[in-house]
Structures are given as C-alpha cells and as structure tokens.
Design a protein around this motif. Structure first.
Motif, PDB file in Angstrom:
ATOM      1  N   GLU A  69       0.833  -1.212   0.000  1.00  0.00           N
ATOM      2  CA  GLU A  69       0.000   0.000   0.000  1.00  0.00           C
ATOM      3  C   GLU A  69       0.866   1.260   0.000  1.00  0.00           C
ATOM      4  O   GLU A  69       0.511   2.268  -0.622  1.00  0.00           O
ATOM      5  CB  GLU A  69      -0.927  -0.003   1.219  1.00  0.00           C
ATOM      6  CG  GLU A  69      -1.826   1.209   1.301  1.00  0.00           C
ATOM      7  CD  GLU A  69      -2.638   1.250   2.578  1.00  0.00           C
ATOM      8  OE1 GLU A  69      -3.659   1.967   2.585  1.00  0.00           O
ATOM      9  OE2 GLU A  69      -2.257   0.598   3.570  1.00  0.00           O
ATOM     10  N   VAL A  78      -7.859   1.309  -3.406  1.00  0.00           N
ATOM     11  CA  VAL A  78      -6.797   0.748  -2.569  1.00  0.00           C
ATOM     12  C   VAL A  78      -7.171   0.877  -1.096  1.00  0.00           C
ATOM     13  O   VAL A  78      -7.015  -0.069  -0.312  1.00  0.00           O
ATOM     14  CB  VAL A  78      -5.435   1.436  -2.857  1.00  0.00           C
ATOM     15  CG1 VAL A  78      -4.384   1.029  -1.837  1.00  0.00           C
ATOM     16  CG2 VAL A  78      -4.979   1.114  -4.269  1.00  0.00           C
ATOM     17  N   ALA A 160      -8.813  -2.771  -7.356  1.00  0.00           N
ATOM     18  CA  ALA A 160      -7.753  -1.800  -7.072  1.00  0.00           C
ATOM     19  C   ALA A 160      -6.560  -2.016  -7.990  1.00  0.00           C
ATOM     20  O   ALA A 160      -5.945  -1.055  -8.459  1.00  0.00           O
ATOM     21  CB  ALA A 160      -7.322  -1.901  -5.608  1.00  0.00           C
TER      22      ALA A 160
END
Length: 181
Positions: A69, A78, A160
């Motif tokens: 991330e 995300v 994502a």
C-alpha cells in the motif's frame, strides 16, 4: 524480518493466494467436521493444523499488503481493499477456534461413555446432540462469513489492481497475426 518482495514481485500478490485457497478449504473442513463427527475423527489433528496455517497466513498477507500500500498510488479502491483486508483476521481466528473445538470434542473413540448407565447415556447423548447442532450452526455461520469476506477482499483487491490497467478492446501486437496461409 519482513517479507516484502519475492523474486521481484510484491510478496502480497503471492501470499494472498494462500489465504484465498486456505480460508475456503478450512471453512469446508470445519463445516464437515461439525456436521459429521466421523469425518472430524478421520481428519484428526489435520483439522486444527489446517486452520492454524490459515490463521498464520492472514497476518502475513496483511503485513505484505500494508507494505505494498505504501508503494502504490493511493486511491479510494486501494483504501477500500485495505479496510476490508483488516477484517479477515477475526474470521480466521473463528475458524481456528472452531476447528480446535471440533477436533477436541471428536478426538476419542466413537463409543466413549459406554460405561455409563442407560439414563446417563441418554442425557449425555441429548446434550451431545445439542452441542453438535450448536457447533454446526456456528461452523456454517463462521465458515460462510469467512468465505464471503475472502471474496469481498479479493474482489476489492482485483478492482484496485486492475482498474484502468487493461484495454477493453483487443490490442494488436507485432507477431500476433501469425502465418495462416
């Protein structure tokens, strides 16, 4: 020790496959063991060990995902995936606890308690039936929740990773035409 990159790929994209496979497998084993004591006895120690490996894989995937991330562009997809991913651990704990309880209650021979009197055996078998029904209901609930959660997390992760990452139309690459003639 931190496992973040494996063979040039973010470890999360590899480790997450353990979760995707092991959670449904553990869920199925827990439900079968709860509903079928003979199967629980045959699975033996494999049932709680499978659930333990499943449980261990969740924080590994989460940790690798937290690293990833920080190395991708942040966006709503995300962030949503990260939020959902943080919710998997309680489900994995539930599967492990149930797997351990099912193993523990079914680890003896099927004819345990035969030395008791008839009245004691009837009362014992009634309470065992109630416990088995409760375990089965809990197992189905936790297993279903865990599998649905894995699906939701995986779906959000795929969105994502792949949003705007592919063409909806076929692209031509040099050499794709082939020699068909």
């Amino acid at each position: 020790m931190s496992l973040n990159v494996v063979n040039g790929l973010p470890a999360h994209v590899l480790i997450v496959h353990f979760v995707v496979v092991l959670v449904p497998l553990s869920a199925l084993a827990v439900v079968v063991g709860a509903m079928w004591p003979g199967a629980a006895r045959r699975m033996g120690m494999v049932l709680p060990l499978l659930a333990l490996v499943t449980l261990a894989s969740v924080p590994l995937a989460t940790q690798a995902g937290e690293w990833l991330e920080k190395h991708v562009d942040s966006n709503a997809l995300v962030r949503r995936h990260t939020e959902l991913g943080d919710g998997m651990l309680p489900w994995a704990v539930g599967l492990f606890v149930l797997a351990t309880l099912i193993w523990w209650t079914n680890r003896g021979p099927a004819s345990a308690g035969a030395a008791h009197g008839e009245r004691t055996r009837r009362a014992s078998s009634r309470s065992a039936l109630v416990v088995r029904i409760l375990a089965a209901v809990l197992a189905v609930g936790v297993a279903s929740g865990a599998v649905v959660e894995v699906y939701r997390i995986g779906d959000s992760g795929a969105k994502a990773a792949w949003h705007d990452g592919f063409s909806k139309t076929t692209t031509s690459h040099k050499g794709d035409e082939g020699d068909n003639g």
